[in-house]
Design a protein around this motif. Structure first.
Motif, short mmCIF file in Angstrom:
data_model
loop_
_atom_site.label_atom_id
_atom_site.label_comp_id
_atom_site.label_asym_id
_atom_site.label_seq_id
_atom_site.Cartn_x
_atom_site.Cartn_y
_atom_site.Cartn_z
N TRP A 111 100.72 -10.75 -30.46
CA TRP A 111 100.50 -12.14 -30.08
C TRP A 111 101.77 -12.94 -30.27
O TRP A 111 102.71 -12.31 -31.38
CB TRP A 111 99.43 -12.57 -30.96
CG TRP A 111 99.62 -12.61 -32.35
CD1 TRP A 111 98.76 -11.62 -33.19
CD2 TRP A 111 100.11 -13.41 -33.20
NE1 TRP A 111 99.10 -11.50 -34.52
CE2 TRP A 111 100.03 -12.78 -34.65
CE3 TRP A 111 100.84 -14.53 -33.17
CZ2 TRP A 111 100.60 -13.17 -35.72
CZ3 TRP A 111 101.65 -14.81 -34.29
CH2 TRP A 111 101.63 -14.24 -35.52
N LYS A 116 104.34 -23.77 -30.04
CA LYS A 116 104.15 -25.11 -30.01
C LYS A 116 103.32 -25.62 -28.84
O LYS A 116 103.61 -25.31 -27.81
CB LYS A 116 105.40 -26.04 -30.15
CG LYS A 116 106.16 -25.42 -31.54
CD LYS A 116 107.29 -26.39 -31.39
CE LYS A 116 108.40 -26.13 -32.67
NZ LYS A 116 109.49 -26.85 -32.70
N GLU A 117 102.50 -26.47 -28.86
CA GLU A 117 101.54 -27.06 -28.06
C GLU A 117 102.47 -28.29 -27.33
O GLU A 117 102.25 -28.57 -26.18
CB GLU A 117 100.29 -27.64 -28.32
CG GLU A 117 99.38 -26.45 -28.45
CD GLU A 117 98.20 -27.06 -28.41
OE1 GLU A 117 97.56 -28.11 -28.42
OE2 GLU A 117 97.12 -26.30 -28.45
N ASP A 145 100.12 -29.18 -33.08
CA ASP A 145 99.21 -27.76 -32.95
C ASP A 145 100.13 -26.82 -32.23
O ASP A 145 101.05 -27.08 -31.99
CB ASP A 145 97.96 -28.23 -31.97
CG ASP A 145 97.18 -29.04 -32.87
OD1 ASP A 145 97.07 -29.13 -34.26
OD2 ASP A 145 96.23 -29.95 -32.13
N THR A 146 99.51 -25.62 -32.59
CA THR A 146 100.09 -24.48 -31.88
C THR A 146 99.14 -23.57 -31.18
O THR A 146 97.80 -24.09 -31.55
CB THR A 146 100.82 -23.42 -33.00
OG1 THR A 146 99.55 -23.18 -33.72
CG2 THR A 146 101.73 -24.33 -33.64
N ARG A 147 99.36 -22.94 -30.25
CA ARG A 147 98.29 -21.98 -29.58
C ARG A 147 98.99 -20.53 -29.74
O ARG A 147 100.26 -20.15 -29.49
CB ARG A 147 98.63 -22.47 -28.27
CG ARG A 147 97.46 -21.50 -27.31
CD ARG A 147 97.68 -22.17 -25.91
NE ARG A 147 97.00 -23.40 -25.85
CZ ARG A 147 96.66 -24.22 -24.78
NH1 ARG A 147 97.13 -23.69 -23.61
NH2 ARG A 147 96.31 -25.31 -24.68
N LYS A 148 97.85 -19.62 -29.93
CA LYS A 148 98.32 -18.00 -29.85
C LYS A 148 98.08 -17.34 -28.44
O LYS A 148 96.98 -17.77 -28.08
CB LYS A 148 97.51 -17.48 -31.07
CG LYS A 148 97.97 -16.21 -31.30
CD LYS A 148 97.01 -15.56 -32.41
CE LYS A 148 97.68 -16.18 -33.73
NZ LYS A 148 97.00 -15.34 -35.36
N ILE A 149 99.04 -16.77 -28.03
CA ILE A 149 99.11 -16.20 -26.73
C ILE A 149 98.82 -14.63 -27.04
O ILE A 149 99.40 -13.95 -27.72
CB ILE A 149 100.24 -16.23 -25.89
CG1 ILE A 149 100.59 -17.72 -25.72
CG2 ILE A 149 100.09 -15.44 -24.69
CD1 ILE A 149 102.06 -17.97 -25.23
N LEU A 189 102.16 -26.44 -20.95
CA LEU A 189 101.87 -27.50 -22.14
C LEU A 189 102.72 -28.64 -22.12
O LEU A 189 102.41 -29.62 -22.63
CB LEU A 189 102.06 -26.72 -23.43
CG LEU A 189 100.84 -25.54 -23.66
CD1 LEU A 189 101.04 -25.00 -25.06
CD2 LEU A 189 99.40 -26.50 -24.10
N GLU A 224 102.84 -20.53 -20.30
CA GLU A 224 102.06 -21.20 -21.13
C GLU A 224 102.77 -22.45 -21.71
O GLU A 224 102.36 -23.59 -21.90
CB GLU A 224 101.58 -20.62 -22.41
CG GLU A 224 100.69 -19.55 -21.93
CD GLU A 224 99.16 -19.82 -21.86
OE1 GLU A 224 98.92 -21.06 -22.81
OE2 GLU A 224 98.31 -19.52 -21.41
N GLU A 242 102.68 -17.18 -30.99
CA GLU A 242 102.32 -18.47 -31.34
C GLU A 242 103.55 -19.55 -31.01
O GLU A 242 104.67 -19.34 -31.41
CB GLU A 242 101.87 -18.67 -32.90
CG GLU A 242 101.29 -20.07 -33.16
CD GLU A 242 101.11 -20.06 -34.74
OE1 GLU A 242 99.86 -19.68 -35.10
OE2 GLU A 242 101.99 -20.22 -35.43
#
Length: 168
Positions: free
Chosen positions: A20, A24-25, A9-13, A112, A108, A22
């Motif tokens: 923004w 990697k989690e 999964d990825t997360r957008k900051i 993670l 972040e 993006e």
């Protein structure tokens, strides 16, 4: 769904102003080891030949961020998005980030990929910190602990004298 799917999964900051990044989690072990290798810059020797290790935290932070970023919409004044490939170009563009933006991204990334939060660690205590595998914490009152001959009696021997049931 394969094993690695749970880690992809990825997360957008949100960086504000419509921008923004993006990330990697979860980094792979190779990516994390590359960052850890950058952490130690090698031994430094003084005039007497005594060595000491130096920790290069900025290099570690940079490697973690570079490995984590998968996409962004950061652009030039003409609207051209900063490229993330090839790798040397990605590194140059990461180096262009304002310090506060870099720190926000690293925070972040570190959360993670760092140690688990205390509430999660509490569910899985370190080995040797209490109880047996069945969850029994052991004796809670001094009377529960046998002493003297009863503590070292052989299996089948009477624990305290004639007439008491034997120990199995």
């Amino acid at each position: 769904m394969g094993f690695l799917s749970a880690y992809s999964d990825t997360r957008k900051i949100d960086l504000g102003g419509g921008y923004w990044v993006e990330i990697k989690e979860c980094l792979s072990i190779v990516e994390k080891q590359r960052a850890e290798k950058a952490l130690s810059s090698g031994p430094v020797f003084d005039q007497n030949g005594r060595g000491s290790a130096q920790m290069d935290m900025p290099a570690f932070h940079t490697e973690m961020v570079v490995a984590s970023i998968t996409a962004w919409n950061l652009d030039e004044d003409d609207g051209t998005v900063w490229p993330l490939t090839p790798e040397p170009v990605k590194r140059k563009n990461v180096a262009r980030l304002p310090a506060s933006v870099f720190d926000q991204i690293f925070k972040e990334v570190d959360e993670l990929n760092g140690p688990k939060p205390a509430r999660e660690r509490a569910q899985f205590p370190e080995p040797g910190l209490g109880g047996d595998p069945d969850g029994h914490g052991g004796a809670t009152e001094p009377g529960d602990v046998l002493g003297g001959a009863a503590a070292v009696a052989a299996p089948g021997a009477a624990p305290s004298g004639p007439g008491d049931p034997s120990v199995a």
